[in-house]
Design a protein around this motif. Structure first.
Motif, PDB file in Angstrom:
ATOM      1  N   TRP A  47       4.637  -2.561 -12.501  1.00 50.33           N
ATOM      2  CA  TRP A  47       4.903  -3.995 -12.359  1.00 50.33           C
ATOM      3  C   TRP A  47       6.215  -4.287 -11.630  1.00 50.33           C
ATOM      4  CZ3 TRP A  47       1.113  -7.295 -13.502  1.00 50.33           C
ATOM      5  CH2 TRP A  47       0.103  -6.877 -14.384  1.00 50.33           C
ATOM      6  N   MET A  48       7.240  -3.513 -11.930  1.00 48.67           N
ATOM      7  CA  MET A  48       8.554  -3.770 -11.344  1.00 48.67           C
ATOM      8  C   MET A  48       8.512  -3.656  -9.821  1.00 48.67           C
ATOM      9  SD  MET A  48      12.145  -1.690 -11.955  1.00 48.67           S
ATOM     10  CE  MET A  48      11.942  -1.734 -13.727  1.00 48.67           C
ATOM     11  N   TYR A  49       7.845  -2.626  -9.329  1.00 50.52           N
ATOM     12  CA  TYR A  49       7.781  -2.415  -7.883  1.00 50.52           C
ATOM     13  C   TYR A  49       6.915  -3.486  -7.215  1.00 50.52           C
ATOM     14  CZ  TYR A  49       9.295   2.037  -9.806  1.00 50.52           C
ATOM     15  OH  TYR A  49       9.955   3.001 -10.526  1.00 50.52           O
ATOM     16  N   ALA A  50       5.865  -3.908  -7.896  1.00 55.76           N
ATOM     17  CA  ALA A  50       5.015  -4.971  -7.359  1.00 55.76           C
ATOM     18  C   ALA A  50       5.800  -6.275  -7.208  1.00 55.76           C
ATOM     19  CB  ALA A  50       3.814  -5.185  -8.276  1.00 55.76           C
ATOM     20  N   LEU A  51       6.662  -6.553  -8.181  1.00 57.35           N
ATOM     21  CA  LEU A  51       7.487  -7.753  -8.107  1.00 57.35           C
ATOM     22  C   LEU A  51       8.454  -7.676  -6.928  1.00 57.35           C
ATOM     23  CD1 LEU A  51       8.491 -10.440  -9.226  1.00 57.35           C
ATOM     24  CD2 LEU A  51       9.980  -9.155 -10.787  1.00 57.35           C
ATOM     25  N   GLN A  52       9.066  -6.520  -6.729  1.00 55.98           N
ATOM     26  CA  GLN A  52       9.993  -6.359  -5.612  1.00 55.98           C
ATOM     27  C   GLN A  52       9.280  -6.547  -4.266  1.00 55.98           C
ATOM     28  OE1 GLN A  52      11.221  -2.404  -7.032  1.00 55.98           O
ATOM     29  NE2 GLN A  52      13.344  -3.128  -7.007  1.00 55.98           N
ATOM     30  N   VAL A  53       8.116  -5.906  -4.125  1.00 53.92           N
ATOM     31  CA  VAL A  53       7.342  -6.039  -2.890  1.00 53.92           C
ATOM     32  C   VAL A  53       6.957  -7.496  -2.660  1.00 53.92           C
ATOM     33  CG1 VAL A  53       5.184  -5.429  -1.744  1.00 53.92           C
ATOM     34  CG2 VAL A  53       6.457  -3.677  -2.975  1.00 53.92           C
ATOM     35  N   GLY A  54       6.525  -8.171  -3.722  1.00 48.74           N
ATOM     36  CA  GLY A  54       6.099  -9.557  -3.610  1.00 48.74           C
ATOM     37  C   GLY A  54       7.237 -10.500  -3.255  1.00 48.74           C
ATOM     38  N   CYS A  55       8.404 -10.271  -3.830  1.00 47.13           N
ATOM     39  CA  CYS A  55       9.560 -11.124  -3.516  1.00 47.13           C
ATOM     40  C   CYS A  55       9.918 -11.039  -2.044  1.00 47.13           C
ATOM     41  CB  CYS A  55      10.762 -10.705  -4.365  1.00 47.13           C
ATOM     42  SG  CYS A  55      10.681 -11.221  -6.098  1.00 47.13           S
ATOM     43  N   LEU A  56       9.907  -9.831  -1.504  1.00 47.33           N
ATOM     44  CA  LEU A  56      10.266  -9.664  -0.093  1.00 47.33           C
ATOM     45  C   LEU A  56       9.185 -10.213   0.832  1.00 47.33           C
ATOM     46  CD1 LEU A  56      11.844  -6.093  -0.236  1.00 47.33           C
ATOM     47  CD2 LEU A  56      13.030  -8.281  -0.021  1.00 47.33           C
ATOM     48  N   CYS A 109       0.840  -1.207   0.000  1.00 44.69           N
ATOM     49  CA  CYS A 109       0.000   0.000   0.000  1.00 44.69           C
ATOM     50  C   CYS A 109       0.871   1.252   0.000  1.00 44.69           C
ATOM     51  CB  CYS A 109      -0.921  -0.010   1.213  1.00 44.69           C
ATOM     52  SG  CYS A 109      -2.113  -1.368   1.212  1.00 44.69           S
ATOM     53  N   LEU A 110       1.953   1.213   0.758  1.00 42.37           N
ATOM     54  CA  LEU A 110       2.891   2.336   0.806  1.00 42.37           C
ATOM     55  C   LEU A 110       3.522   2.581  -0.564  1.00 42.37           C
ATOM     56  CD1 LEU A 110       4.623   4.416   2.377  1.00 42.37           C
ATOM     57  CD2 LEU A 110       6.193   2.542   2.905  1.00 42.37           C
ATOM     58  N   VAL A 111       4.009   1.533  -1.192  1.00 39.87           N
ATOM     59  CA  VAL A 111       4.654   1.665  -2.502  1.00 39.87           C
ATOM     60  C   VAL A 111       3.638   2.091  -3.554  1.00 39.87           C
ATOM     61  CG1 VAL A 111       5.847   0.399  -4.333  1.00 39.87           C
ATOM     62  CG2 VAL A 111       6.481   0.030  -1.930  1.00 39.87           C
ATOM     63  N   SER A 112       2.439   1.524  -3.477  1.00 34.00           N
ATOM     64  CA  SER A 112       1.384   1.890  -4.420  1.00 34.00           C
ATOM     65  C   SER A 112       1.047   3.370  -4.316  1.00 34.00           C
ATOM     66  CB  SER A 112       0.135   1.047  -4.145  1.00 34.00           C
ATOM     67  OG  SER A 112      -0.920   1.428  -4.995  1.00 34.00           O
ATOM     68  N   TYR A 113       0.973   3.878  -3.081  1.00 32.09           N
ATOM     69  CA  TYR A 113       0.669   5.305  -2.901  1.00 32.09           C
ATOM     70  C   TYR A 113       1.783   6.178  -3.490  1.00 32.09           C
ATOM     71  CZ  TYR A 113      -0.462   9.782  -0.857  1.00 32.09           C
ATOM     72  OH  TYR A 113      -0.759  11.106  -0.698  1.00 32.09           O
ATOM     73  N   ALA A 114       3.026   5.801  -3.253  1.00 32.07           N
ATOM     74  CA  ALA A 114       4.145   6.584  -3.768  1.00 32.07           C
ATOM     75  C   ALA A 114       4.185   6.559  -5.296  1.00 32.07           C
ATOM     76  CB  ALA A 114       5.458   6.042  -3.206  1.00 32.07           C
ATOM     77  N   ALA A 115       3.731   5.452  -5.886  1.00 27.08           N
ATOM     78  CA  ALA A 115       3.803   5.308  -7.334  1.00 27.08           C
ATOM     79  C   ALA A 115       2.680   6.038  -8.061  1.00 27.08           C
ATOM     80  CB  ALA A 115       3.776   3.832  -7.715  1.00 27.08           C
ATOM     81  N   THR A 158      -0.230  -4.241  -4.688  1.00 30.51           N
ATOM     82  CA  THR A 158       0.486  -3.055  -5.182  1.00 30.51           C
ATOM     83  C   THR A 158      -0.185  -2.439  -6.406  1.00 30.51           C
ATOM     84  OG1 THR A 158       2.548  -4.081  -4.419  1.00 30.51           O
ATOM     85  CG2 THR A 158       2.750  -2.164  -5.860  1.00 30.51           C
ATOM     86  N   LEU A 159      -0.757  -3.267  -7.254  1.00 33.13           N
ATOM     87  CA  LEU A 159      -1.256  -2.784  -8.546  1.00 33.13           C
ATOM     88  C   LEU A 159      -2.738  -2.442  -8.559  1.00 33.13           C
ATOM     89  CD1 LEU A 159       0.583  -5.278 -10.949  1.00 33.13           C
ATOM     90  CD2 LEU A 159       1.296  -2.987 -10.251  1.00 33.13           C
ATOM     91  N   MET A 160      -3.496  -2.888  -7.579  1.00 32.04           N
ATOM     92  CA  MET A 160      -4.940  -2.681  -7.632  1.00 32.04           C
ATOM     93  C   MET A 160      -5.324  -1.210  -7.677  1.00 32.04           C
ATOM     94  SD  MET A 160      -7.982  -3.874  -7.816  1.00 32.04           S
ATOM     95  CE  MET A 160      -8.417  -5.458  -7.117  1.00 32.04           C
ATOM     96  N   MET A 161      -4.684  -0.378  -6.851  1.00 32.32           N
ATOM     97  CA  MET A 161      -5.070   1.029  -6.825  1.00 32.32           C
ATOM     98  C   MET A 161      -4.802   1.736  -8.159  1.00 32.32           C
ATOM     99  SD  MET A 161      -6.622   3.400  -5.341  1.00 32.32           S
ATOM    100  CE  MET A 161      -6.949   2.488  -3.845  1.00 32.32           C
ATOM    101  N   PRO A 162      -3.594   1.626  -8.729  1.00 24.72           N
ATOM    102  CA  PRO A 162      -3.413   2.253 -10.052  1.00 24.72           C
ATOM    103  C   PRO A 162      -4.323   1.641 -11.110  1.00 24.72           C
ATOM    104  CG  PRO A 162      -1.464   0.999  -9.413  1.00 24.72           C
ATOM    105  CD  PRO A 162      -2.321   1.108  -8.206  1.00 24.72           C
TER     106      PRO A 162
END
Length: 309
Positions: A190-199, A34-40, A177-181
């Motif tokens: 997509w790239m940031y969603a993958l990073q969040v998901g991996c961690l 949610c944090l990364v999604s908001y920043a993006a 990560t991607l639902m809001m956008p």
């Protein structure tokens, strides 16, 4: 009811019991996307809050149902080396944790309904599909006789079939990560969603690595049980390589030093890798939390980098 030696210990207070069952310390996995999604994509605050509530209640509901189902399915016993589980300890009855999970996930669904109408996406079947499967998967992650037994899926479990890692990457990475956008018709990061998901997946990897000896007795076929210790260790490292590799790619593409901020967490990542490579059993408890702290630190810095560029 599942009983253990520790049942003879002094029973914690009511709020401590529910705190144990809900496991709020795991909420980094739902807050980080949610944090990364908001920043993006910088959505309106009201929509962001609704989506954050949706994600966190999905996780709380999953945790509560897991507490119930692992107890009745026999995965949580006196041999457990992980943190205490309220139902297995006898502090709560299976019916209490089941009702709590159903109540929380009803709130999740209602939040999703509000979000669909607030974004004008109430006509979009994909939105309803993603929201409904999020709630369904909260029950299906561990499974158990109720409520899935009512639709003939009482023996189905994402975790027990070894698909927990895939579920975690898909829903706590891409969907969260991607639902809001997506709802706002914006470009999907997509790239940031993958990073969040991996961690997020690495939190589960350490959890399953710790529990593999008791999981095999309960026929819980996690990846650590199916493929062994070293598969999980290499999986953990691979997910980190993917995560930090995309940091470098992102910084190169945007010609921005701000995008390198997440690299400041690499010493912490190195420390966690060294620890899980040498420890076993209950000694891994702190490193389940360590993987969560790594994800939180990485995502805070990733969000800061996105904000300043």
């Amino acid at each position: 009811m599942v009983t253990t030696k520790e049942n003879k210990e002094k029973k914690p207070s009511s709020w401590q019991i529910w705190w144990t069952a809900a496991r709020p310390h795991t909420l980094t996995a739902s807050l980080c996307p949610c944090l990364v999604s908001y920043a993006a994509c910088r959505p309106p605050w009201k929509l962001h809050i609704l989506w954050t509530v949706f994600c966190t209640t999905v996780q709380l509901g999953t945790n509560l149902h897991n507490d119930y189902a692992d107890a009745v399915l026999g995965a949580d016993t006196e041999e457990r080396v992980g943190q205490a589980r309220a139902t297995a300890k006898g502090w709560l009855t299976p019916q209490q944790t089941l009702r709590a999970s159903c109540t929380v996930l009803l709130g999740t669904f209602l939040t999703g309904v509000c979000l669909a109408f607030a974004t004008g996406q109430s006509h979009n079947p994909m939105v309803w599909g993603l929201m409904l499967t999020s709630v369904f998967n909260a029950f299906a992650y561990t499974g158990g006789p109720v409520p899935l037994g009512y639709i003939g899926l009482g023996h189905w479990s994402i975790a027990y079939s070894g698909l927990g890692d895939v579920f975690c990457l898909a829903y706590f990475g891409f969907v969260a990560t991607l639902m809001m956008p997506f709802l706002l018709g914006m470009e999907l990061p997509w790239m940031y969603a993958l990073q969040v998901g991996c961690l997020a997946t690495n939190i589960l990897v350490v959890n399953n690595l710790r529990d593999r000896f008791t999981d095999v007795k309960a026929n819980k076929r996690t990846t650590a049980v199916r493929f062994g210790k070293f598969f999980s260790l290499y999986e953990y490292v691979l997910l980190l390589v993917i995560t930090y590799g995309f940091v470098l790619l992102d910084a190169f593409q945007h010609r921005s030093m701000w995008r390198l901020l997440p690299c400041l967490t690499m010493p912490l990542a190195k420390k966690e890798v060294e620890a899980i490579w040498t420890k076993e059993g209950s000694l891994l408890n702190q490193h389940v939390g360590g993987a969560a702290k790594l994800q939180l630190a990485f995502c805070v810095l990733l969000a800061a980098g996105l904000h300043y560029t």
